[in-house]
Design an enzyme around this catalytic site. Structure first.
Site, PDB file in Angstrom:
ATOM      1  NE  ARG A 124     -17.880   9.522   8.051  1.00 37.47           N
ATOM      2  CZ  ARG A 124     -18.830   8.920   7.339  1.00 37.47           C
ATOM      3  NH1 ARG A 124     -19.844   9.619   6.853  1.00 37.47           N
ATOM      4  NH2 ARG A 124     -18.780   7.616   7.103  1.00 37.47           N
ATOM      5  CB  CYS A 161     -30.704   2.509   1.132  1.00 36.74           C
ATOM      6  SG  CYS A 161     -29.460   3.395   2.096  1.00 36.74           S
ATOM      7  CE  LYS A 187     -22.829   6.464   9.223  1.00 42.17           C
ATOM      8  NZ  LYS A 187     -23.491   6.635   7.917  1.00 42.17           N
ATOM      9  CB  CYS A 218     -26.149   6.109  -3.603  1.00 39.90           C
ATOM     10  SG  CYS A 218     -25.899   5.356  -1.974  1.00 39.90           S
ATOM     11  NE  ARG A 233     -20.208  13.160   2.082  1.00 41.13           N
ATOM     12  CZ  ARG A 233     -20.469  11.913   2.462  1.00 41.13           C
ATOM     13  NH1 ARG A 233     -19.855  11.397   3.521  1.00 41.13           N
ATOM     14  NH2 ARG A 233     -21.327  11.168   1.794  1.00 41.13           N
ATOM     15  CB  CYS A 275     -30.245  10.438   0.200  1.00 42.27           C
ATOM     16  SG  CYS A 275     -31.092   9.002  -0.501  1.00 42.27           S
ATOM     17  CE  LYS A 332     -23.154  10.568  10.036  1.00 49.44           C
ATOM     18  NZ  LYS A 332     -24.430  10.365   9.287  1.00 49.44           N
ATOM     19  CB  CYS A 383     -27.937   9.900   3.764  1.00 51.32           C
ATOM     20  SG  CYS A 383     -26.707   8.581   3.803  1.00 51.32           S
TER      21      CYS A 383
END
Length: 671
Positions: free
Chosen positions: A146, A497, A230, A458, A77, A452, A232, A501
């Site tokens: 991120r 899930c 994470k 994934c 990514r 996603c 953001k 995302c």
């Protein structure tokens, strides 16, 4: 007087990942050792550290064979602040997707690109090529800041957009890991510098105000353990919610004066969407307004908020480690007070702002300096060639010929800009030849959707997302037409899930994967992504989609408010509330146009047989009368499998089969 001994506080045990980060020697090990080993995969410990370098280890579940090693591959990514992709970087990514990947690129919801299908043996060459083309993957994943988002519109006559881009890039630089591990491992120690950092950013990173910085450490802001999870960030302009600012840990909103000079930033904090099924202590949350900061203090305030989360976030339970949980448990006032302790001064009150609007910038636009920009819609962000649809070919040809810069958008699209007007015709011809639809030709329900990747790559996905969303949208469109809303559209998002995302909890209609072919259904977010949706159905078998949505759409059609603009579906669901929606759905009786199952949409089994019922209605009371059709369980299973393969509800396929039989035998029936 004898004092009682002070009770020792119960310090929770840190999570395993905290130990891995601390022992990694600032993200070096065990990745540096294992990249040299002739294996197809990394160890579990190395995988956790590899994320900080911008890569996830995955396996293609479509290719799993019992008793054989998994089909290990890697996703890379990019870290691309504000979505900026220079032409040489895009062409390199396109080439790498063919040489090492799966022949596709994927625009992400955080304005980067993902490469899928890379083998371990090619990982170093791929990362090195990205860095040498003015790109990076460092910090695109892992427990740190991120990719910093910003509106993708390249307006040259609106200075606030320039400020947003500049500060998105500067905040990204401020919070970029300083470890030398990245260049040591992937470029043999050679450091490629793509541009000089802003001196104010360098000074802010090194300055130690009120404990925000670790002195004499390789990571002055993060320290040895980096962030609890994470983190953001986004930077945007007043009214432009293209970045979904309420989903971010930290958002800055550009504030200018009457002369369009930068004055400072409104600050929001505490958003985040990840959650876990059946863990009520985890939940999505929208960011709170914190206050206003002058431009000369913005980097210190960013550091203060990062330090607050760094030092107080939950490092024992990773499901509870995001900044949103501090805001939820402390409240805004306590959070602001703690941040002010690191900041060294009071945070000023918020400046007034206009209403937020979702913007996607698709189609052709003037950019304010005589040139044009073009927003190109990409379904689920997947850039590929498939049959007569050749998006990958078109973008490569345009960028190669015209050397245009690009911005990835927060909604998985791309914006090409700095286009001389005389090149518009040539670009449009390429797009037309490659089968790329104009904005006016795209169904709005597709345009405003996101998904996603989910299966097969994934590891967290429990069901499909990207691969099934087109068929789901087709079914929704058909259902809207059936109930008399053929032009209606709203924001639809799907994930495989609950981690969110594709930001389904900010969608008017959100699908969140629970199990194979089973989703939570979320309803009622604002169409401009300023309010969370709520869970309406816990477990919806996707075969039962029409039965679940038809009552909602009929209720919406009958009871929506007609004001200056017709009420949106999300606002309608929020206004009437979930209980009213459920009550209407329970009493709703569909027209007798299809078969249905006795318990709503799960066939009942009696003595090894499946009972299917046909509804009809009495004219007076609209009471449903059920006509039963009984089939063997094995026949029902075959029917269900056939329906799944064709993307149809079981009831629809059953009706078609019965009608076909009756039509084929109509001539032999006695008159």
């Amino acid at each position: 007087m004898i004092q009682s001994p002070t009770q020792t506080p119960n310090v929770p045990k840190l999570s395993k990942v905290e130990g891995l980060k601390e022992r990694s020697n600032y993200l070096r090990e065990p990745v540096a050792t294992e990249i040299l080993q002739d294996t197809n995969s990394f160890s579990e410990d190395a995988v956790q550290i590899l994320k900080f370098h911008g890569s996830y280890q995955q396996d293609n579940r479509d290719n799993r064979v019992k008793g054989q090693e998994k089909d290990y591959q890697f996703m890379l990514r990019t870290r691309s602040p504000g979505g900026f992709i220079p032409p040489q970087l895009y062409l390199t990514l396109d080439r790498l997707s063919q040489e090492y990947g799966n022949d596709t690129l994927r625009a992400t919801t955080r304005q980067g690109f993902q490469l899928h299908g890379i083998l371990k043996k090619n990982l170093k060459a791929a990362i090195a090529a990205i860095v040498k083309s003015m790109g990076s993957t460092l910090g695109a994943c892992g427990d740190l800041n991120r990719n910093v988002m910003a509106p993708p519109a390249p307006f040259k006559n609106r200075p606030e957009y320039d400020w947003a881009w500049e500060y998105a890039n500067n905040v990204a630089d401020l919070l970029t890991p300083q470890t030398g591990a990245y260049y040591e491992i992937w470029l043999d120690g050679e450091k490629f510098v793509t541009g000089e950092e802003n001196p104010e950013v360098v000074a802010a990173r090194q300055g130690n105000s009120n404990g925000t910085t670790f002195q004499e450490k390789e990571e002055p802001i993060y320290g040895t353990n980096y962030m609890p999870r994470k983190f953001k960030c986004s930077v945007t302009v007043p009214g432009d919610n293209s970045v979904d600012l309420f989903s971010q840990d930290l958002s800055l909103v550009v504030i200018t004066n009457d002369r369009q000079e930068l004055q400072g930033f409104n600050v929001y904090a505490g958003g985040g969407l990840g959650r876990t099924h059946n863990k009520e202590e985890t939940f999505p949350r929208v960011a709170d307004p914190i206050g206003y900061v002058a431009k000369e203090d913005v980097y210190q305030l960013v550091k203060a908020i990062v330090a607050t989360q760094r030092d107080n976030g939950d490092r024992a339970d990773r499901r509870h480690a995001r900044l949103k949980y501090l805001l939820e448990e402390w409240g805004v006032d306590k959070f602001r007070s703690v941040v002010e302790g690191y900041f060294g001064k009071a945070i000023a009150p918020l400046k007034p702002l206009p209403e937020w609007k979702y913007l996607d910038f698709l189609g052709w636009h003037e950019q304010g300096d005589g040139k044009l920009f073009l927003g190109i819609s990409i379904e689920s962000g997947r850039i590929k060639d498939e049959g007569n649809f050749k998006l990958r070919t078109a973008l490569r040809e345009i960028v190669e010929k015209l050397q245009l810069p690009m911005r990835v958008t927060p909604h998985q699209n791309v914006v090409l800009y700095d286009i001389p007007p005389e090149q518009k015709g040539e670009i449009q011809q390429i797009l037309d030849r490659c089968g790329i639809k104009k904005v006016s030709e795209i169904d709005p329900i597709v345009r405003y959707s996101m998904a996603c990747p989910a299966l097969p790559t994934c590891g967290l996905a429990t069901t499909e997302s990207e691969r099934v969303l087109p068929s789901i949208l087709d079914r929704i469109r058909a259902l809207l037409s059936k109930v008399g809303l053929p032009e209606e559209h709203f924001v639809v998002r799907m994930t495989g899930c609950p981690n969110g995302c594709a930001r389904p909890y900010l969608a008017e209609l959100g699908f969140v994967g629970r199990a194979p072919n089973v989703y939570q259904l979320w309803l009622g977010a604002d169409p401009h992504q300023t309010r969370l949706a709520e869970p309406y159905i816990e477990k919806l078998d996707i075969q039962d989609l029409e039965a679940a949505l038809e009552p909602l759409f009929v209720y919406f059609k009958e009871e929506r408010q007609q004001q200056v603009e017709p009420e949106s579906f999300g606002n309608f669901c929020h206004r009437v509330g979930l209980e009213a929606l459920r009550s209407f759905a329970v009493s709703y009786r569909s027209a007798p146009a299809a078969l249905e199952f006795t318990n709503g949409h799960s066939a009942s089994s009696v003595m090894g047989e499946t009972i299917v019922e046909t509804p009809s209605e009495t004219t007076a009371t609209a009471t449903k009368i059920r006509r039963r059709v009984t089939v063997r369980d094995d026949v029902y299973q075959r029917l269900k499998e056939a329906a799944a393969s064709q993307g149809k509800p079981v009831v629809e396929l059953a009706t078609e089969a019965i009608e076909a039989y009756l039509n084929a035998n109509s001539d032999s029936q006695p008159s």
